[in-house]
Design a protein around this motif. Sequence first.
Motif, mmCIF file in Angstrom:
data_model
loop_
_atom_site.group_PDB
_atom_site.id
_atom_site.type_symbol
_atom_site.label_atom_id
_atom_site.label_comp_id
_atom_site.label_asym_id
_atom_site.label_seq_id
_atom_site.Cartn_x
_atom_site.Cartn_y
_atom_site.Cartn_z
ATOM 1 N N VAL A 239 -63.001 -95.248 -45.050
ATOM 2 C CA VAL A 239 -64.218 -95.858 -45.595
ATOM 3 C C VAL A 239 -63.989 -97.350 -45.814
ATOM 4 C CG1 VAL A 239 -65.859 -95.879 -47.509
ATOM 5 C CG2 VAL A 239 -64.916 -93.696 -46.693
ATOM 6 N N PHE A 240 -64.962 -98.145 -45.334
ATOM 7 C CA PHE A 240 -64.939 -99.597 -45.521
ATOM 8 C C PHE A 240 -66.188 -99.992 -46.300
ATOM 9 C CE2 PHE A 240 -62.534 -98.641 -41.744
ATOM 10 C CZ PHE A 240 -61.440 -99.491 -41.802
ATOM 11 N N VAL A 241 -65.999 -100.810 -47.335
ATOM 12 C CA VAL A 241 -67.118 -101.285 -48.149
ATOM 13 C C VAL A 241 -67.092 -102.807 -48.154
ATOM 14 C CG1 VAL A 241 -68.313 -101.153 -50.354
ATOM 15 C CG2 VAL A 241 -66.902 -99.220 -49.592
ATOM 16 N N PHE A 242 -68.206 -103.401 -47.748
ATOM 17 C CA PHE A 242 -68.312 -104.861 -47.633
ATOM 18 C C PHE A 242 -69.441 -105.359 -48.529
ATOM 19 C CE2 PHE A 242 -70.346 -108.603 -45.936
ATOM 20 C CZ PHE A 242 -69.314 -109.429 -45.524
ATOM 21 N N GLY A 243 -69.188 -106.433 -49.283
ATOM 22 C CA GLY A 243 -70.265 -107.053 -50.037
ATOM 23 C C GLY A 243 -69.901 -107.377 -51.465
ATOM 24 N N ASN A 244 -70.930 -107.412 -52.300
ATOM 25 C CA ASN A 244 -70.800 -107.775 -53.711
ATOM 26 C C ASN A 244 -70.937 -106.515 -54.555
ATOM 27 O OD1 ASN A 244 -70.777 -109.191 -56.148
ATOM 28 N ND2 ASN A 244 -72.989 -109.526 -56.087
ATOM 29 N N PHE A 245 -69.835 -106.053 -55.149
ATOM 30 C CA PHE A 245 -69.861 -104.785 -55.877
ATOM 31 C C PHE A 245 -68.719 -104.729 -56.879
ATOM 32 C CE2 PHE A 245 -67.643 -104.342 -51.844
ATOM 33 C CZ PHE A 245 -66.397 -103.851 -52.220
ATOM 34 N N ASP A 246 -68.818 -103.793 -57.790
ATOM 35 C CA ASP A 246 -67.769 -103.548 -58.769
ATOM 36 C C ASP A 246 -66.753 -102.569 -58.185
ATOM 37 O OD1 ASP A 246 -66.865 -103.547 -61.769
ATOM 38 O OD2 ASP A 246 -66.976 -101.435 -61.199
ATOM 39 N N ASP A 247 -65.503 -102.984 -58.118
ATOM 40 C CA ASP A 247 -64.467 -102.169 -57.475
ATOM 41 C C ASP A 247 -64.344 -100.785 -58.092
ATOM 42 O OD1 ASP A 247 -64.127 -104.718 -56.473
ATOM 43 O OD2 ASP A 247 -61.952 -104.547 -56.362
ATOM 44 N N GLU A 248 -64.282 -100.740 -59.400
ATOM 45 C CA GLU A 248 -64.057 -99.474 -60.083
ATOM 46 C C GLU A 248 -65.206 -98.503 -59.851
ATOM 47 O OE1 GLU A 248 -63.218 -97.825 -64.635
ATOM 48 O OE2 GLU A 248 -62.982 -99.966 -64.163
ATOM 49 N N LYS A 249 -66.435 -99.012 -59.929
ATOM 50 C CA LYS A 249 -67.611 -98.157 -59.743
ATOM 51 C C LYS A 249 -67.672 -97.615 -58.313
ATOM 52 C CE LYS A 249 -71.678 -96.312 -60.620
ATOM 53 N NZ LYS A 249 -72.845 -97.107 -61.068
ATOM 54 N N VAL A 250 -67.467 -98.481 -57.334
ATOM 55 C CA VAL A 250 -67.564 -98.062 -55.934
ATOM 56 C C VAL A 250 -66.412 -97.133 -55.561
ATOM 57 C CG1 VAL A 250 -67.496 -98.868 -53.548
ATOM 58 C CG2 VAL A 250 -68.964 -100.014 -55.206
ATOM 59 N N THR A 251 -65.230 -97.388 -56.091
ATOM 60 C CA THR A 251 -64.100 -96.482 -55.846
ATOM 61 C C THR A 251 -64.426 -95.082 -56.338
ATOM 62 O OG1 THR A 251 -62.470 -98.266 -56.009
ATOM 63 C CG2 THR A 251 -61.678 -96.019 -56.336
ATOM 64 N N SER A 252 -64.992 -94.997 -57.524
ATOM 65 C CA SER A 252 -65.361 -93.701 -58.100
ATOM 66 C C SER A 252 -66.400 -92.986 -57.236
ATOM 67 C CB SER A 252 -65.902 -93.906 -59.511
ATOM 68 O OG SER A 252 -66.391 -92.706 -60.052
ATOM 69 N N LEU A 253 -67.398 -93.721 -56.759
ATOM 70 C CA LEU A 253 -68.458 -93.117 -55.939
ATOM 71 C C LEU A 253 -67.927 -92.679 -54.576
ATOM 72 C CD1 LEU A 253 -71.377 -95.569 -56.789
ATOM 73 C CD2 LEU A 253 -71.180 -93.170 -57.488
ATOM 74 N N CYS A 254 -67.046 -93.483 -53.984
ATOM 75 C CA CYS A 254 -66.466 -93.107 -52.691
ATOM 76 C C CYS A 254 -65.646 -91.830 -52.826
ATOM 77 C CB CYS A 254 -65.605 -94.240 -52.149
ATOM 78 S SG CYS A 254 -66.547 -95.654 -51.509
ATOM 79 N N LYS A 255 -64.871 -91.731 -53.891
ATOM 80 C CA LYS A 255 -64.074 -90.523 -54.106
ATOM 81 C C LYS A 255 -64.958 -89.315 -54.387
ATOM 82 C CE LYS A 255 -59.845 -92.770 -55.738
ATOM 83 N NZ LYS A 255 -58.906 -92.963 -56.872
ATOM 84 N N LYS A 256 -66.052 -89.546 -55.067
ATOM 85 C CA LYS A 256 -66.949 -88.440 -55.428
ATOM 86 C C LYS A 256 -67.724 -87.918 -54.221
ATOM 87 C CE LYS A 256 -70.841 -87.371 -58.528
ATOM 88 N NZ LYS A 256 -71.726 -87.933 -59.590
ATOM 89 N N TYR A 257 -68.204 -88.834 -53.366
ATOM 90 C CA TYR A 257 -69.141 -88.435 -52.321
ATOM 91 C C TYR A 257 -68.614 -88.510 -50.882
ATOM 92 C CZ TYR A 257 -72.793 -88.595 -55.904
ATOM 93 O OH TYR A 257 -73.557 -88.359 -57.024
ATOM 94 N N LEU A 258 -67.637 -89.364 -50.599
ATOM 95 C CA LEU A 258 -67.329 -89.664 -49.205
ATOM 96 C C LEU A 258 -65.930 -89.299 -48.747
ATOM 97 C CD1 LEU A 258 -68.957 -93.238 -49.030
ATOM 98 C CD2 LEU A 258 -70.033 -91.027 -48.522
ATOM 99 N N LEU A 259 -64.937 -89.472 -49.603
ATOM 100 C CA LEU A 259 -63.554 -89.379 -49.163
ATOM 101 C C LEU A 259 -63.009 -87.964 -49.199
ATOM 102 C CD1 LEU A 259 -62.128 -92.571 -50.859
ATOM 103 C CD2 LEU A 259 -62.488 -92.202 -48.417
ATOM 104 N N LYS A 260 -61.983 -87.748 -48.352
ATOM 105 C CA LYS A 260 -61.270 -86.475 -48.349
ATOM 106 C C LYS A 260 -59.791 -86.768 -48.555
ATOM 107 C CE LYS A 260 -64.557 -84.003 -45.385
ATOM 108 N NZ LYS A 260 -64.730 -83.204 -44.142
ATOM 109 N N ASN A 261 -58.999 -86.739 -47.497
ATOM 110 C CA ASN A 261 -57.552 -86.957 -47.624
ATOM 111 C C ASN A 261 -57.227 -88.433 -47.805
ATOM 112 O OD1 ASN A 261 -57.158 -84.219 -47.198
ATOM 113 N ND2 ASN A 261 -57.015 -84.471 -44.983
ATOM 114 N N ASN A 262 -56.087 -88.692 -48.431
ATOM 115 C CA ASN A 262 -55.624 -90.061 -48.598
ATOM 116 C C ASN A 262 -55.028 -90.610 -47.312
ATOM 117 O OD1 ASN A 262 -56.328 -90.327 -51.317
ATOM 118 N ND2 ASN A 262 -54.476 -89.269 -51.962
ATOM 119 N N VAL A 263 -54.386 -89.749 -46.531
ATOM 120 C CA VAL A 263 -53.716 -90.171 -45.301
ATOM 121 C C VAL A 263 -54.488 -89.651 -44.088
ATOM 122 C CG1 VAL A 263 -51.594 -90.053 -43.940
ATOM 123 C CG2 VAL A 263 -51.471 -90.214 -46.444
#
Length: 415
Positions: free
Chosen positions: A196-220
């Motif tokens: 997942v790549f996120v580009f723009g103006n955003f809060d790191d902590e908030k977007v990290t939480s949302l990516c983990k909640k909705y988009l991401l699976k494995n770390n590797v």
Amino acid sequence: MKRIIDKNLFFIKNKDFHTIVIRVIFPMYDLEKDLATSILFSPLVSYMNEEYDTEDKFYREKQKKYILNTNVTRNIVGNNAFVSYNMVIPDVDSLKEDYLDEQFELFEKMIYHPKIIDGGFDEFEFERERKDLKQRIANGMKNLQVYHSVKLMEYIDTIGVISRSISNHQELIDEATRYEVYEFYKHNILNNSPVVFVFGNFDDEKVTSLCKKYLLKNNVISYDEDYNHFLEPRDEVNFIHEKSNFKDSVLSLVYKVKNMTEDDFAKLSLVSGLLSSGSSRLLMKKLRDEEEIVYSASSGAIVRSGVLIIDCFINKNNKDLAFSKVKEVMESLKNTEFIKPFLENIVERSRLNQLRLLDDKTSLLDDVVVKELGIDITSKERHELIKNISSEEISEFMDRLVLDTVYFLEEEEHE
């Protein structure tokens, strides 16, 4: 070679555009048997999903949640494919409200919850996309440039990678079923892990939480990296003469680099730039401005195959003269004093392009994506490479460019 990416979330912070772009990229292997299913898959997951099961419902829901755009794209590099789910939203500062959770939730539905009926994609939507794909191919092959490009790839590709095209395997469209497309989706999306790549103006902590909640699976993430397929020159030039029903003729000269390596990528690109970039225009200067024998002439490099293609759109009676003048131009690239000022122009144009790219959010994001996936170097790194390549190096490189194929597509007789 196995490529391992030990980080699945990349942030590119930028406050200049007032938007946030999210790309969820699934690496996969590109197989000939999947040509039809991989193409049919994209529109079937782009415009509706399990909850919002019509285009209109999904569109209206995106509007309610202030989602500016969503789409699904597929890019091919060698034997690898990358399916990218993309979402563009306003940043919170511009919107004055925080809809991020709702926006990410709808994006998650688009990716992981497609509209499935009885173990396959919707039959009506599937048949519509199948019919549309066949029509696009039929219309494309009536176009001179499309037809020429498809046929040329067949003639120059001796290993079956750059010529792999749905236009050459239309039978796969008829053979595909809505169930097979769903199996393709399950294998490559549901059972795969994205970067997942996120580009723009955003809060790191908030977007990290949302990516983990909705988009991401494995770390590797790991996959077989199979990008380069260098085509060695033939022992003898392959001459092809084909008659057609088109109103114009095309003469193509294809050169292949002997003993090509990745270290030659920049030099091959520079040769193509010398021939037809706005900084030099060597082909057009010779064939159009001086000789008046072409409508247009251009060059292109397929660096991961070590191929240089020169196309001349001509009247059929100018074939032999055009052929000889192209060879003259190619020979002139061995003259170090002649090409030196043109190389300097190309480097300066590249420097200015670096400044223009600062205003292009797509290019800024693409730079990070291709770098992290190992597809390419960044535009800045490419600029640093080309500015250090001398005219002497280009002259030496020209000795390794071997004429491999000459393809003449002849126009029909005119009354």
